[in-house]
Motif scaffolding. Structure first.
Motif, PDB file in Angstrom:
ATOM      1  N   UNK A 190       0.842  -1.201   0.000  1.00 21.48           N
ATOM      2  CA  UNK A 190       0.000   0.000   0.000  1.00 21.48           C
ATOM      3  C   UNK A 190       0.876   1.249   0.000  1.00 21.48           C
ATOM      4  N   UNK A 191       1.907   1.252   0.836  1.00 22.26           N
ATOM      5  CA  UNK A 191       2.791   2.413   0.911  1.00 22.26           C
ATOM      6  C   UNK A 191       3.596   2.583  -0.375  1.00 22.26           C
ATOM      7  N   UNK A 192       4.114   1.478  -0.932  1.00 20.77           N
ATOM      8  CA  UNK A 192       4.863   1.575  -2.185  1.00 20.77           C
ATOM      9  C   UNK A 192       3.990   2.099  -3.315  1.00 20.77           C
ATOM     10  N   UNK A 193       2.734   1.710  -3.284  1.00 16.70           N
ATOM     11  CA  UNK A 193       1.797   2.095  -4.341  1.00 16.70           C
ATOM     12  C   UNK A 193       1.333   3.533  -4.193  1.00 16.70           C
ATOM     13  N   UNK A 194       1.019   3.941  -2.980  1.00 17.68           N
ATOM     14  CA  UNK A 194       0.341   5.231  -2.803  1.00 17.68           C
ATOM     15  C   UNK A 194       0.796   6.014  -1.575  1.00 17.68           C
ATOM     16  N   UNK A 195       2.026   5.804  -1.119  1.00 20.54           N
ATOM     17  CA  UNK A 195       2.502   6.510   0.061  1.00 20.54           C
ATOM     18  C   UNK A 195       3.748   7.318  -0.222  1.00 20.54           C
ATOM     19  N   UNK A 196       4.097   8.221   0.722  1.00 21.05           N
ATOM     20  CA  UNK A 196       5.293   9.041   0.561  1.00 21.05           C
ATOM     21  C   UNK A 196       5.643   9.703   1.891  1.00 21.05           C
ATOM     22  N   UNK A 197       6.854  10.287   1.952  1.00 21.56           N
ATOM     23  CA  UNK A 197       7.266  11.110   3.079  1.00 21.56           C
ATOM     24  C   UNK A 197       6.463  12.408   3.026  1.00 21.56           C
ATOM     25  N   UNK A 198       6.057  12.893   4.194  1.00 20.70           N
ATOM     26  CA  UNK A 198       5.336  14.168   4.258  1.00 20.70           C
ATOM     27  C   UNK A 198       5.747  14.892   5.535  1.00 20.70           C
ATOM     28  N   UNK A 199       6.599  15.905   5.395  1.00 25.37           N
ATOM     29  CA  UNK A 199       7.099  16.607   6.575  1.00 25.37           C
ATOM     30  C   UNK A 199       7.903  15.655   7.449  1.00 25.37           C
ATOM     31  N   UNK A 200       7.561  15.600   8.729  1.00 23.20           N
ATOM     32  CA  UNK A 200       8.246  14.700   9.659  1.00 23.20           C
ATOM     33  C   UNK A 200       7.547  13.356   9.774  1.00 23.20           C
ATOM     34  N   UNK A 201       6.459  13.200   9.033  1.00 20.52           N
ATOM     35  CA  UNK A 201       5.702  11.953   9.081  1.00 20.52           C
ATOM     36  C   UNK A 201       5.609  11.299   7.713  1.00 20.52           C
ATOM     37  N   UNK A 202       4.558  10.527   7.529  1.00 13.77           N
ATOM     38  CA  UNK A 202       4.315   9.817   6.270  1.00 13.77           C
ATOM     39  C   UNK A 202       2.886  10.069   5.820  1.00 13.77           C
ATOM     40  N   UNK A 203       2.644   9.926   4.531  1.00 16.15           N
ATOM     41  CA  UNK A 203       1.296  10.171   3.997  1.00 16.15           C
ATOM     42  C   UNK A 203       0.853   8.997   3.143  1.00 16.15           C
ATOM     43  N   UNK A 204      -0.401   8.618   3.301  1.00 12.92           N
ATOM     44  CA  UNK A 204      -1.033   7.621   2.441  1.00 12.92           C
ATOM     45  C   UNK A 204      -2.158   8.318   1.685  1.00 12.92           C
ATOM     46  N   UNK A 205      -2.093   8.272   0.366  1.00 11.20           N
ATOM     47  CA  UNK A 205      -3.080   8.983  -0.457  1.00 11.20           C
ATOM     48  C   UNK A 205      -4.362   8.157  -0.568  1.00 11.20           C
ATOM     49  N   UNK A 206      -5.364   8.585   0.134  1.00 10.36           N
ATOM     50  CA  UNK A 206      -6.645   7.870   0.187  1.00 10.36           C
ATOM     51  C   UNK A 206      -7.791   8.747  -0.311  1.00 10.36           C
ATOM     52  N   UNK A 207      -7.471   9.752  -1.117  1.00 15.96           N
ATOM     53  CA  UNK A 207      -8.467  10.748  -1.511  1.00 15.96           C
ATOM     54  C   UNK A 207      -9.556  10.210  -2.424  1.00 15.96           C
ATOM     55  N   UNK A 208      -9.415   8.964  -2.894  1.00 13.45           N
ATOM     56  CA  UNK A 208     -10.471   8.386  -3.731  1.00 13.45           C
ATOM     57  C   UNK A 208     -11.584   7.746  -2.900  1.00 13.45           C
ATOM     58  N   UNK A 209     -11.376   7.656  -1.581  1.00 11.84           N
ATOM     59  CA  UNK A 209     -12.349   6.999  -0.710  1.00 11.84           C
ATOM     60  C   UNK A 209     -13.152   8.013   0.112  1.00 11.84           C
ATOM     61  N   UNK A 210     -14.301   7.571   0.597  1.00 13.39           N
ATOM     62  CA  UNK A 210     -15.134   8.405   1.446  1.00 13.39           C
ATOM     63  C   UNK A 210     -14.482   8.580   2.815  1.00 13.39           C
ATOM     64  N   UNK A 211     -14.883   9.626   3.515  1.00  8.50           N
ATOM     65  CA  UNK A 211     -14.275   9.938   4.807  1.00  8.50           C
ATOM     66  C   UNK A 211     -14.377   8.777   5.785  1.00  8.50           C
ATOM     67  N   UNK A 212     -15.550   8.135   5.854  1.00  9.19           N
ATOM     68  CA  UNK A 212     -15.724   7.031   6.794  1.00  9.19           C
ATOM     69  C   UNK A 212     -14.830   5.836   6.449  1.00  9.19           C
ATOM     70  N   UNK A 213     -14.545   5.663   5.163  1.00  7.93           N
ATOM     71  CA  UNK A 213     -13.641   4.581   4.756  1.00  7.93           C
ATOM     72  C   UNK A 213     -12.202   4.894   5.157  1.00  7.93           C
ATOM     73  N   UNK A 214     -11.802   6.149   5.005  1.00  8.53           N
ATOM     74  CA  UNK A 214     -10.458   6.568   5.397  1.00  8.53           C
ATOM     75  C   UNK A 214     -10.298   6.456   6.912  1.00  8.53           C
ATOM     76  N   UNK A 215     -11.343   6.801   7.648  1.00  8.08           N
ATOM     77  CA  UNK A 215     -11.313   6.661   9.108  1.00  8.08           C
ATOM     78  C   UNK A 215     -11.183   5.191   9.512  1.00  8.08           C
ATOM     79  N   UNK A 216     -11.840   4.320   8.785  1.00  7.38           N
ATOM     80  CA  UNK A 216     -11.722   2.882   9.043  1.00  7.38           C
ATOM     81  C   UNK A 216     -10.270   2.430   8.856  1.00  7.38           C
TER      82      UNK A 216
END
Length: 217
Positions: free
Chosen positions: A133-159
């Motif tokens: 998942x990270x190799x496919x859609x993740x990256x460094x973001x500031x001091x943390x990491x980011x997973x790009x989940x913008x194609x999903x609904x908010x409740x799915x991202x919260x899950x």
């Protein structure tokens, strides 16, 4: 071949990213829609070619895709920008229909083409799935990491943030809103970055570690 747990774990992680499933359909003589088998559609920009080749090696060695290397394609975007990408399609399998039914729901027109996060994803999601998942859609973001989940609904991202990252791996993250309407990403906090990297590192190639810059802690 379908007893290969590694392939299933990779597929699940990739499905959270850019992997799609296509199911064949046709009309019979009576005009009814008949559904056939499904296939996997991998597609990555040329900047992520190492990840796609890693996928190809895993899947081709197990008989899921052709042994011929994926080809480079070119497309022109709406703003006339030239983009290069690689794509890889699997063979069609009846076993993939279960994944299609699990990861896709129907639109109001009846077409089953909206990808969703399965509510039971936590039952078979592993550290390998997390790495993919990270190799496919993740990256460094500031001091943390980011997973790009913008194609999903908010409740799915919260899950994903709570049931997958927190409950399965004890990773602290937050769901952050993007500038676009109803689009959200997952931000993995600084205090969980090292633990996240520890979980996925053994599954990554050295090239992927460098490209994602995860060695720069």
């Amino acid at each position: 071949m379908w007893n290969n747990s590694e392939i299933k774990e990779i597929m699940i992680g990739s499905l959270l990213g850019n992997l799609h499933i296509e199911r064949s359909k046709w009309k019979n003589k009576e005009g009814s829609i008949i559904e056939g088998n499904s296939r996997l559609l991998f597609k990555q920009e040329d900047t992520n070619v190492e990840y796609l080749m890693w996928i190809w090696k895993k899947f081709s060695s197990n008989g899921f895709v052709s042994t011929k290397k994926p080809k480079l394609y070119i497309r022109i975007s709406k703003n006339n920008k030239v983009r290069y990408y690689y794509k890889l399609n699997s063979y069609s399998f009846v076993e993939l229909n279960n994944y299609y039914n699990r990861f896709y729901i129907s639109t109001s027109s009846g077409e089953k083409n909206i990808k969703v996060v399965p509510k039971d994803l936590d039952k078979d999601f592993t550290s390998l799935s997390l790495a993919v998942w990270f190799m496919d859609d993740g990256c460094i973001s500031g001091e943390g990491l980011k997973l790009n989940t913008n194609k999903y609904k908010k409740e799915e991202v919260e899950y994903l943030s709570i049931n997958i990252l927190k409950n399965l791996f004890n990773i602290v993250s937050s769901v952050n809103k993007l500038g676009n309407k109803d689009q959200y990403i997952i931000y993995i906090h600084k205090e969980s970055k090292k633990e996240f990297i520890k979980l996925i590192s053994s599954h990554l190639t050295e090239g992927m570690k460098d490209r994602k810059k995860i060695n720069r802690r």
